[in-house]
Design an enzyme around this catalytic site. Structure first.
Site, PDB file in Angstrom:
ATOM      1  N   GLU A 147     -15.173  14.143   6.863  1.00 60.68           N
ATOM      2  CA  GLU A 147     -14.822  12.761   7.187  1.00 60.68           C
ATOM      3  C   GLU A 147     -16.103  12.009   7.560  1.00 60.68           C
ATOM      4  O   GLU A 147     -16.898  12.546   8.334  1.00 60.68           O
ATOM      5  CB  GLU A 147     -13.847  12.696   8.361  1.00 60.68           C
ATOM      6  CG  GLU A 147     -13.340  11.289   8.577  1.00 60.68           C
ATOM      7  CD  GLU A 147     -12.316  11.179   9.714  1.00 60.68           C
ATOM      8  OE1 GLU A 147     -11.936  12.202  10.303  1.00 60.68           O
ATOM      9  OE2 GLU A 147     -11.923  10.052  10.003  1.00 60.68           O
ATOM     10  N   GLY A 185     -17.458  15.057  18.181  1.00 64.20           N
ATOM     11  CA  GLY A 185     -16.771  16.012  19.050  1.00 64.20           C
ATOM     12  C   GLY A 185     -16.029  17.107  18.309  1.00 64.20           C
ATOM     13  O   GLY A 185     -16.165  18.286  18.621  1.00 64.20           O
ATOM     14  N   ALA A 186     -15.255  16.716  17.306  1.00 61.38           N
ATOM     15  CA  ALA A 186     -14.429  17.703  16.606  1.00 61.38           C
ATOM     16  C   ALA A 186     -13.837  17.050  15.373  1.00 61.38           C
ATOM     17  O   ALA A 186     -13.954  15.840  15.189  1.00 61.38           O
ATOM     18  CB  ALA A 186     -13.302  18.181  17.517  1.00 61.38           C
ATOM     19  N   MET A 187     -13.181  17.874  14.554  1.00 58.19           N
ATOM     20  CA  MET A 187     -12.623  17.349  13.306  1.00 58.19           C
ATOM     21  C   MET A 187     -11.305  18.043  12.990  1.00 58.19           C
ATOM     22  O   MET A 187     -11.205  19.268  13.024  1.00 58.19           O
ATOM     23  CB  MET A 187     -13.657  17.575  12.192  1.00 58.19           C
ATOM     24  CG  MET A 187     -13.198  17.121  10.836  1.00 58.19           C
ATOM     25  SD  MET A 187     -12.914  15.316  10.793  1.00 58.19           S
ATOM     26  CE  MET A 187     -11.572  15.251   9.609  1.00 58.19           C
ATOM     27  N   ASN A 244      -9.522  18.868  10.389  1.00 55.12           N
ATOM     28  CA  ASN A 244      -9.226  19.416   9.066  1.00 55.12           C
ATOM     29  C   ASN A 244      -7.901  20.177   9.084  1.00 55.12           C
ATOM     30  O   ASN A 244      -7.608  20.907  10.022  1.00 55.12           O
ATOM     31  CB  ASN A 244     -10.322  20.410   8.660  1.00 55.12           C
ATOM     32  CG  ASN A 244     -11.694  19.870   8.953  1.00 55.12           C
ATOM     33  OD1 ASN A 244     -12.086  18.863   8.416  1.00 55.12           O
ATOM     34  ND2 ASN A 244     -12.400  20.533   9.872  1.00 55.12           N
ATOM     35  N   GLU A 260      -7.109  16.616  18.389  1.00 58.60           N
ATOM     36  CA  GLU A 260      -7.240  17.132  17.017  1.00 58.60           C
ATOM     37  C   GLU A 260      -5.921  17.723  16.545  1.00 58.60           C
ATOM     38  O   GLU A 260      -5.528  17.560  15.392  1.00 58.60           O
ATOM     39  CB  GLU A 260      -8.359  18.183  16.924  1.00 58.60           C
ATOM     40  CG  GLU A 260      -9.731  17.708  17.408  1.00 58.60           C
ATOM     41  CD  GLU A 260     -10.178  16.380  16.840  1.00 58.60           C
ATOM     42  OE1 GLU A 260      -9.835  16.059  15.702  1.00 58.60           O
ATOM     43  OE2 GLU A 260     -10.883  15.638  17.568  1.00 58.60           O
ATOM     44  N   HIS A 270      -3.471  15.082  15.459  1.00 59.77           N
ATOM     45  CA  HIS A 270      -3.776  14.511  14.151  1.00 59.77           C
ATOM     46  C   HIS A 270      -2.993  15.192  13.035  1.00 59.77           C
ATOM     47  O   HIS A 270      -2.852  14.631  11.953  1.00 59.77           O
ATOM     48  CB  HIS A 270      -5.270  14.676  13.838  1.00 59.77           C
ATOM     49  CG  HIS A 270      -6.135  13.508  14.241  1.00 59.77           C
ATOM     50  ND1 HIS A 270      -5.794  12.205  14.014  1.00 59.77           N
ATOM     51  CD2 HIS A 270      -7.361  13.465  14.834  1.00 59.77           C
ATOM     52  CE1 HIS A 270      -6.767  11.408  14.446  1.00 59.77           C
ATOM     53  NE2 HIS A 270      -7.723  12.149  14.964  1.00 59.77           N
ATOM     54  N   GLU A 307      -6.650   6.972  14.397  1.00 58.42           N
ATOM     55  CA  GLU A 307      -7.426   7.198  15.629  1.00 58.42           C
ATOM     56  C   GLU A 307      -6.811   6.494  16.840  1.00 58.42           C
ATOM     57  O   GLU A 307      -6.671   7.089  17.900  1.00 58.42           O
ATOM     58  CB  GLU A 307      -8.887   6.803  15.429  1.00 58.42           C
ATOM     59  CG  GLU A 307      -9.623   7.638  14.381  1.00 58.42           C
ATOM     60  CD  GLU A 307      -9.551   9.145  14.627  1.00 58.42           C
ATOM     61  OE1 GLU A 307      -9.174   9.568  15.729  1.00 58.42           O
ATOM     62  OE2 GLU A 307      -9.863   9.906  13.686  1.00 58.42           O
TER      63      GLU A 307
HETATM   64  N1  B3K Z   1     -11.735  12.308  12.861  1.00 58.47           N
HETATM   65  C1  B3K Z   1     -12.903  12.870  13.501  1.00 58.47           C
HETATM   66  C2  B3K Z   1     -14.073  11.963  13.494  1.00 58.47           C
HETATM   67  C3  B3K Z   1     -14.833  11.970  12.252  1.00 58.47           C
HETATM   68  C4  B3K Z   1     -16.104  11.169  12.379  1.00 58.47           C
HETATM   69  C5  B3K Z   1     -16.784  11.048  11.098  1.00 58.47           C
HETATM   70  N2  B3K Z   1     -18.045  10.350  11.189  1.00 58.47           N
HETATM   71  C6  B3K Z   1     -12.606  13.300  14.883  1.00 58.47           C
HETATM   72  C7  B3K Z   1     -11.466  12.666  15.543  1.00 58.47           C
HETATM   73  O1  B3K Z   1     -11.418  11.487  15.779  1.00 58.47           O
HETATM   74  O2  B3K Z   1     -10.536  13.347  15.824  1.00 58.47           O
HETATM   75 ZN    ZN Z   2      -9.332  11.443  16.030  1.00 60.90          ZN
END
Ligand code: B3K
Ligand code: ZN
Length: 881
Positions: free
Chosen positions: A126, A266-268, A270, A303, A306, A325
């Site tokens: 992302e 911080g984190a992702m 996926n 996360e 999400h 977000e």
């Molecule tokens: N979705 C990711 C953030 C990605 C940032 C890319 N530059 C983390 C989050 O908001 O959960």
């Molecule tokens: Zn997020």
């Protein structure tokens, strides 16, 4: 200077994708000098798109090895390939495209796409990182089913992970092995992930509400094996909470978390394979502070949430980023609030918003929650999109009430499951489920800038009525000179002479017993007047209770009224707010005053009461004791004089600490704990109070304080106490103790990167220890690493973002230092470089002596040849007239 201006992308130009991908089949061959990526895409023309368009795929720094259409290798003339795109003019309506690319994860310092961190391969896709791996329609509204095969050396990379379920594993020649992963849920490329490394696995289990057993697995480097429990416990709490509060159940059979040291944020989230920055997931009482424990709980939850708000329902385009977000931050704040002290959580969120998001909203990068243009999308992962976006969802929750909000959320998930949608779709679901008209409310997504409410009141003794008149104005922001009034939920209460919340009767006929003591007034026009009936005396208004909207409120409270609210307002948030307003007023009035002008005694009295108050939530007391930060005071001033603010604040702190010295020692001793470290709200509050008292005592060089700090530092059983004692010593003038503690701390924890980051940050953010020369020396320290974003943040970021009196040195040295570092970083990691420009962007807010130096630092950046798109956008927007 950069010769070409990067392209601006506009929301108004959105078009549906000309081609769709049904299936994405990937094969990764991972080697020590690079990786070969084989991709086979089952594609078809989008029936909703104009006919006859060429196929154009995104790429970034790619080396193409081969391309085949429906199994036929294409020759040079059949396509056009650059590192940034692959174009084939003539393709059938449905086809399979096979592409082989060669990439170099080992040399990838941008940390986007596939890269290496401490010997492991990992990804960050992302927003637009997938195009650094292979050519692809890299946009969130193209969703495909992924199958991923990973091949690598077995001894170096025993663990091979990707999204979904592992369907096959096996051995290959030459000591290599493979694993195949299949993700049954169609997803956009930004949710793709791959990890290959020598990691230990921590296992856990979760039984969902419908009785399905989910394997929870956490993968970390062996040295971190003992730091996983908290994240796993947090994950299980989040999974249960999402079932109970939002009716959302997890959908795959496995949920994996991986910790990596080098990570841009911080984190992702996926799909099924969340990747975390080590500092946002690993914790043990010996190495992580209470704050870190709480942050981890909320990021793990964020996360995880999400999975529904982001993955099952995703964004149509990146202008809709707040769709996932803002909503997910709202969900994680509700979760954290349920897990701890709701008032303190609200205070933390509101102070971040008021200090940093309001600053963004008032500066050159101001943009709406749903931006309408960008050059580099990475620059839009902002406090506005995240935190203001959360506030916008929170206001919908307030306006609709919890039941209708839940109905709206259910409808949203049901209606859009598997789709890529817009913030407007979200609002429509809320409208449809509740029957409320949110058309004016939508302006919160479209207009940038922080609305300002000016409140006037009038008490009519003869009638027993009290009138509140509220004027609303939304300031002009770049590209938006004219604003319309917004729909604002404004929660109020009125406090009577006895300190009691009074019934709010909006008409003379309303029965006092039926009238609530809090009302959410809905503001929609430029100005409104509300009349309250049946009041015996002039009340004190408690305005914007619980920070019911992300707005500024101006009302001429007297210091006596603020003191009254500090001890009587039933709204905990507003008690804190009153303490901040009182302290800010006192500090501001001392600026530029001769040394013999004393601090208003009323502030001392208020703080003395607070220190002794045991009836109030102690976590709230700990918060109320904190003086407004220099950053908050800058934000509140018209034209900021940083040194004067810093000095005035110091003077007040010094006087408070001297006068309240005995109360502080008593508070410290009372809150000293013995026994095991517990992460319960009362224990956290106790440590916070004790450590605030300690910091104040050391601020005035108190000998007993010094003795307590050294003892606490040496005998601490947890990192909260150890780091607080260290911070207090570092911020004090006891230079000998400071150095000794720093050396001992480093000696003890030098093998632990997360603790070393704290060690760096404590020094770089300290107005006492963190001189520019010392910060420069930290950059030469053996533990510093320019390739690691956490280290950069903990030294350069902490200096420029938190050590404001040093950063804003009047000779401009702090600005020149920052510009020099940004220039170097722009070559290796433009995303991090662009983030670091932020402290310079608001140069117009400061007095000339500062703004000239800030502007000239921005000009130095502007003049660099081949500036990255990331830094270009921030610098040019900041300098624009
Ligand atoms: N979705 C990711 C953030 C990605 C940032 C890319 N530059 C983390 C989050 O908001 O959960
Ligand atoms: Zn997020």
């Amino acid at each position: 200077m950069r010769t070409s201006q990067p392209q601006t992308i506009y929301l108004k130009d959105y078009e549906v994708p000309p081609f769709l991908v049904d299936h994405t089949d990937l094969r990764f061959e991972l080697f020590e000098d690079g990786a070969r990526v084989h991709s086979t895409l089952s594609m078809r023309r989008n029936p909703e798109s104009a006919a006859g368009q060429p196929l154009e795929l995104d790429g970034d720094s790619l080396e193409l090895e081969s391309v085949a259409l429906d199994g036929q290798a294409l020759s040079d003339g059949d396509y056009e390939a650059t590192p940034a795109s692959l174009r084939i003019d003539s393709v059938p309506d449905q086809f399979s495209l096979s592409v082989v690319t060669w990439i170099r994860p080992q040399d990838n310092t941008r940390l986007e796409g596939l890269y290496k961190s401490s010997g492991m391969f990992c990804t960050q896709c992302e927003a637009e990182g997938f195009r650094c791996i292979t050519y692809y329609p890299d946009r969130p509204d193209v969703m495909a089913r992924f199958r991923t095969r990973i091949e690598a050396d077995q001894s170096r990379y025993p663990v091979l992970l990707s999204n979904g379920n592992d369907v096959e594993r096996g051995e290959l020649d030459d000591g290599r092995h493979y694993a195949v992963w299949e993700d049954p849920f169609p997803k956009p490329s930004y949710l793709f992930a791959l990890v290959a490394g020598d990691l230990v696995e921590k296992k856990d289990q979760f039984t969902t509400v419908s009785g399905r057993e989910i394997d929870l697995r956490m993968y970390v480097e062996p040295r971190n094996a003992e730091k996983c429990d908290h994240a796993l416990v947090s994950l299980k709490k989040a999974m249960r909470w999402d079932e109970e509060v939002y009716g959302r159940e997890y959908d795959l059979d496995i949920f994996m978390i991986v910790a990596v040291d080098d990570f841009n944020m911080g984190a992702m989230e996926n799909k099924g394979l969340n990747i975390f920055n080590s500092s946002c997931v690993l914790a043990s009482p010996d190495t992580a502070t209470d704050m870190a424990f709480q942050r981890i709980e909320s990021i793990v939850a964020h996360e995880y949430f999400h999975n529904w708000s982001g993955n099952r329902v995703t964004c149509r385009d990146w202008f809709q980023l707040s769709l996932k977000e803002g909503f997910t931050v709202f969900r994680d704040t509700q979760f954290s609030s349920d897990m701890g002290s709701p008032t303190v959580k609200r205070i933390e969120d509101a102070s971040l918003l008021r200090t940093a998001q309001f600053a963004e909203d008032g500066g050159p990068m101001a943009h709406p929650v749903r931006p309408d243009s960008y050059m580099e999308i990475s620059n839009f992962y902002t406090l506005t999109v995240y935190e203001k976006g959360c506030e916008v969802v929170r206001m919908i929750h307030t306006l609709l009430g919890p039941e209708q909000f839940r109905a709206g959320s259910d409808l949203y998930f049901e209606r859009h499951d598997g789709q890529a949608v817009t913030t407007d779709d979200f609002v429509r679901a809320m409208e449809d489920a509740s029957g409320r008209d949110l058309s004016q409310f939508r302006l919160w997504y479209e207009q940038a800038g922080t609305p300002r409410l000016t409140v006037e009141d009038e008490y009519d003794d003869a009638q027993g009525t009290y009138r509140l008149t509220i004027h609303q104005s939304v300031p002009a922001t770049p590209g938006q000179p004219e604003k319309q009034p917004q729909h604002i939920p404004f929660a109020v209460g009125l406090i009577g002479e006895q300190g009691k919340a009074l019934p709010l009767r909006l008409s003379a006929d309303e029965d006092e017993n039926d009238a609530p003591t809090q009302r959410v007034l809905e503001l929609t026009g430029d100005s409104h007047t509300f009349t309250f009936h049946g009041l015996q005396a002039r009340p004190v208004p408690s305005l914007l209770q619980g920070f019911s909207a992300p707005v500024r409120v101006d009302y001429p409270w007297t210091r006596d009224q603020l003191m009254f609210l500090m001890s009587h307002d039933p709204d905990g948030f507003n008690r804190w707010d009153a303490s901040q307003r009182l302290a800010s007023d006192v500090i501001e009035s001392l600026m530029h005053q001769p040394k013999d002008v004393r601090t208003d005694r009323r502030l001392l009295t208020a703080y003395r009461h607070l220190l002794a108050d045991r009836s109030l939530d102690q976590a709230l007391v700990a918060r109320m004791l904190q003086l407004p930060t220099v950053a908050a005071l800058i934000e509140q001033s018209e034209t900021a004089d940083v040194q004067a603010i810093h000095e005035a604040r110091r003077r007040v702190l010094t006087e408070l600490a001297v006068e309240l010295r005995d109360d502080l020692v008593a508070c410290y001793r009372r809150n000293q704990e013995s026994g095991e470290y517990r992460l319960e709200p009362e224990d956290i509050a106790r440590r916070a109070l004790k450590n605030t008292a300690l910091a104040w005592l050391l601020h005035v060089k108190d000998e007993e304080g010094r003795m307590l700090a050294v003892k606490q530092f040496e005998g601490a059983t947890n990192m909260t106490d150890r780091a607080s004692a260290l911070r207090a010593l570092v911020n004090s003038d006891f230079e000998g103790d400071r150095q000794q503690a720093l050396d001992r701390f480093y000696g003890q924890f030098k093998e632990d990167p997360q603790v070393v980051e704290q060690w760096f940050a404590i020094q770089a953010s300290s107005p006492n220890a963190g001189s520019l020369a010392h910060v420069e020396a930290l950059l030469e320290h053996e533990a510093f690493d320019w390739k690691n974003p956490n280290k950069i943040r903990s030294v350069v970021g902490a200096f420029a973002g938190q050590n404001l009196s040093r950063f804003h040195a009047k000779d401009g040295s702090g600005y020149r230092f920052l510009a020099k570092r940004i220039l170097a970083l722009d070559e290796t990691n433009p995303q991090i470089a662009a983030r670091l420009v932020s402290p310079l962007t608001r140069w117009r807010k400061f007095k000339n002596v500062y703004s000239e130096g800030m502007k000239s630092a921005l000009e130095t950046l502007r003049d660099k040849p081949d500036l990255s798109k990331d830094v270009y956008e921030v610098v040019h927007k900041s300098l624009k007239d």
